[in-house]
Design a protein around this motif. Structure first.
Motif, mmCIF file in Angstrom:
data_model
loop_
_atom_site.group_PDB
_atom_site.id
_atom_site.type_symbol
_atom_site.label_atom_id
_atom_site.label_comp_id
_atom_site.label_asym_id
_atom_site.label_seq_id
_atom_site.Cartn_x
_atom_site.Cartn_y
_atom_site.Cartn_z
ATOM 1 N N LYS A 183 -15.013 -7.619 -50.009
ATOM 2 C CA LYS A 183 -16.452 -7.418 -50.132
ATOM 3 C C LYS A 183 -16.715 -6.071 -50.810
ATOM 4 N N ALA A 184 -17.565 -6.085 -51.830
ATOM 5 C CA ALA A 184 -17.980 -4.837 -52.478
ATOM 6 C C ALA A 184 -18.898 -4.074 -51.533
ATOM 7 N N VAL A 185 -18.707 -2.762 -51.464
ATOM 8 C CA VAL A 185 -19.532 -1.910 -50.614
ATOM 9 C C VAL A 185 -20.070 -0.744 -51.432
ATOM 10 N N HIS A 186 -21.202 -0.205 -51.005
ATOM 11 C CA HIS A 186 -21.798 0.948 -51.684
ATOM 12 C C HIS A 186 -22.836 1.568 -50.770
ATOM 13 N N GLY A 187 -23.125 2.835 -50.998
ATOM 14 C CA GLY A 187 -24.145 3.499 -50.200
ATOM 15 C C GLY A 187 -24.105 5.000 -50.352
ATOM 16 N N ARG A 188 -24.699 5.663 -49.382
ATOM 17 C CA ARG A 188 -24.841 7.119 -49.360
ATOM 18 C C ARG A 188 -24.070 7.659 -48.160
ATOM 19 N N VAL A 189 -23.552 8.871 -48.308
ATOM 20 C CA VAL A 189 -22.889 9.536 -47.191
ATOM 21 C C VAL A 189 -23.400 10.970 -47.103
ATOM 22 N N ASP A 190 -23.790 11.362 -45.890
ATOM 23 C CA ASP A 190 -24.189 12.735 -45.601
ATOM 24 C C ASP A 190 -23.054 13.388 -44.837
ATOM 25 N N LEU A 191 -22.619 14.566 -45.269
ATOM 26 C CA LEU A 191 -21.425 15.212 -44.740
ATOM 27 C C LEU A 191 -21.736 16.532 -44.062
ATOM 28 N N ALA A 192 -20.925 16.895 -43.070
ATOM 29 C CA ALA A 192 -21.039 18.194 -42.421
ATOM 30 C C ALA A 192 -19.668 18.609 -41.906
ATOM 31 N N ALA A 193 -19.316 19.877 -42.130
ATOM 32 C CA ALA A 193 -18.075 20.411 -41.581
ATOM 33 C C ALA A 193 -18.195 20.414 -40.063
ATOM 34 N N THR A 194 -17.064 20.182 -39.395
ATOM 35 C CA THR A 194 -17.023 20.251 -37.937
ATOM 36 C C THR A 194 -16.054 21.347 -37.534
ATOM 37 N N GLU A 195 -15.928 21.583 -36.248
ATOM 38 C CA GLU A 195 -15.031 22.620 -35.754
ATOM 39 C C GLU A 195 -13.608 22.361 -36.237
ATOM 40 N N PRO A 196 -12.908 23.397 -36.663
ATOM 41 C CA PRO A 196 -11.542 23.213 -37.161
ATOM 42 C C PRO A 196 -10.525 22.929 -36.056
ATOM 43 N N THR A 197 -10.980 22.646 -34.854
ATOM 44 C CA THR A 197 -10.088 22.348 -33.731
ATOM 45 C C THR A 197 -9.816 20.852 -33.606
ATOM 46 N N CYS A 198 -10.036 20.100 -34.674
ATOM 47 C CA CYS A 198 -9.851 18.649 -34.636
ATOM 48 C C CYS A 198 -8.394 18.245 -34.803
ATOM 49 N N GLY A 199 -7.487 19.200 -34.887
ATOM 50 C CA GLY A 199 -6.080 18.883 -35.067
ATOM 51 C C GLY A 199 -5.634 18.953 -36.514
ATOM 52 N N SER A 200 -6.474 19.470 -37.382
ATOM 53 C CA SER A 200 -6.126 19.572 -38.801
ATOM 54 C C SER A 200 -5.087 20.665 -39.022
ATOM 55 N N ALA A 201 -4.047 20.330 -39.777
ATOM 56 C CA ALA A 201 -3.012 21.304 -40.122
ATOM 57 C C ALA A 201 -3.551 22.405 -41.034
ATOM 58 N N ILE A 202 -4.667 22.137 -41.711
ATOM 59 C CA ILE A 202 -5.228 23.122 -42.643
ATOM 60 C C ILE A 202 -6.578 23.666 -42.173
ATOM 61 N N GLY A 203 -6.991 23.311 -40.951
ATOM 62 C CA GLY A 203 -8.247 23.823 -40.408
ATOM 63 C C GLY A 203 -9.488 23.259 -41.075
ATOM 64 N N LEU A 204 -9.398 22.053 -41.618
ATOM 65 C CA LEU A 204 -10.544 21.441 -42.288
ATOM 66 C C LEU A 204 -10.874 20.109 -41.634
ATOM 67 N N CYS A 205 -12.053 20.031 -41.059
ATOM 68 C CA CYS A 205 -12.529 18.818 -40.411
ATOM 69 C C CYS A 205 -13.978 18.599 -40.839
ATOM 70 N N ALA A 206 -14.347 17.341 -40.991
ATOM 71 C CA ALA A 206 -15.722 17.038 -41.402
ATOM 72 C C ALA A 206 -16.137 15.707 -40.806
ATOM 73 N N GLY A 207 -17.414 15.549 -40.645
ATOM 74 C CA GLY A 207 -17.982 14.284 -40.200
ATOM 75 C C GLY A 207 -18.971 13.797 -41.236
ATOM 76 N N GLY A 208 -19.242 12.514 -41.192
ATOM 77 C CA GLY A 208 -20.187 11.948 -42.139
ATOM 78 C C GLY A 208 -20.978 10.824 -41.524
ATOM 79 N N VAL A 209 -22.134 10.580 -42.100
ATOM 80 C CA VAL A 209 -22.969 9.443 -41.724
ATOM 81 C C VAL A 209 -23.094 8.574 -42.964
ATOM 82 N N LEU A 210 -22.640 7.317 -42.848
ATOM 83 C CA LEU A 210 -22.689 6.375 -43.964
ATOM 84 C C LEU A 210 -23.877 5.443 -43.796
ATOM 85 N N ASN A 211 -24.636 5.302 -44.859
ATOM 86 C CA ASN A 211 -25.731 4.339 -44.910
ATOM 87 C C ASN A 211 -25.529 3.485 -46.144
#
Length: 156
Positions: free
Chosen positions: A29-57
Motif C-alpha cells: 500500500k502506498a503511504v504519504h503524509g506529514r510528520v512533526d518531530l521533536a528531540a527527546t531526552e538522550p536517555t533513550c538508550g542511544s549510543a550517540i545521545g540522539l533520540c526523537a519522537g514524531g507524530v505522523l498524520n
C-alpha cells in the motif's frame, strides 16, 4: 475405487490451496503524509545521545520513537555541515507497530534540512512481517522539525 480418487483429489486441492496461501505475494500500500518531530531526552538508550519522537498524520497515523545508532562526518562536512545518521525507529499505530532502520542525511548548519530512507524490517499486529520503505524530507532545527513522508508498506 471412485471414492478413493475423489478423496485424493480433495487432499491434493487442499494442499495446493494451503501452499498457495503460504507463498502469496505481500499486499503493498502506498503511504504519504506529514510528520512533526521533536528531540527527546538522550536517555533513550542511544549510543550517540540522539533520540526523537514524531507524530505522523496521513495514510499512516500514529507516533514514532527514533533511537540514533551512529553518525558520520564526511570529508565534506567542514564545508557543508552535512552529516549522515542511522537509527532504529518504531512507528506506533492503532493496528500495530512498524519497525524501520533509518538512514538520514542532515544539514547541521542553516535551516537543518534533512532527507532520509527508512527501510521497513518488520512489525507487530497487522504489520508483523512487514516490509517496504518510507522516504522523508523536511527540516529539523533546535530540537524540532517538520517533514513529509511517502513510501510503500507491504504486509504478508
Amino acid at each position: 475405487m471412485h471414492r478413493h480418487h475423489l478423496s485424493v483429489f480433495f487432499l491434493f486441492a487442499l494442499t495446493f490451496c494451503l501452499a498457495g496461501a503460504a507463498f502469496a505475494d505481500p499486499i503493498c500500500k502506498a503511504v504519504h503524509g506529514r510528520v512533526d518531530l521533536a528531540a527527546t531526552e538522550p536517555t533513550c538508550g542511544s549510543a550517540i545521545g540522539l533520540c526523537a519522537g514524531g507524530v505522523l498524520n496521513g495514510t499512516l497515523h500514529g507516533h514514532s520513537e527514533f533511537v540514533g545508532t551512529s553518525f558520520v562526518s564526511t570529508v565534506e562536512t567542514p564545508t557543508t555541515g552535512v552529516i549522515v545518521l542511522t537509527g532504529d525507529n518504531t512507528i506506533h499505530t492503532q493496528d500495530g507497530d512498524i519497525f524501520t532502520k533509518d538512514s538520514v542525511v542532515l544539514d547541521t548548519a542553516g535551516d537543518g534540512e534533512f532527507a532520509e530512507v527508512d527501510t521497513i524490517v518488520g512489525g507487530t499486529g497487522a504489520y508483523a512481517g512487514a516490509s517496504g520503505y518510507l522516504t522523508a524530507t523536511g527540516t529539523f532545527l533546535n530540537g524540532a522539525g517538520v517533514g513529509v513522508y511517502v513510501g510503500v508498506v507491504c504486509q504478508p
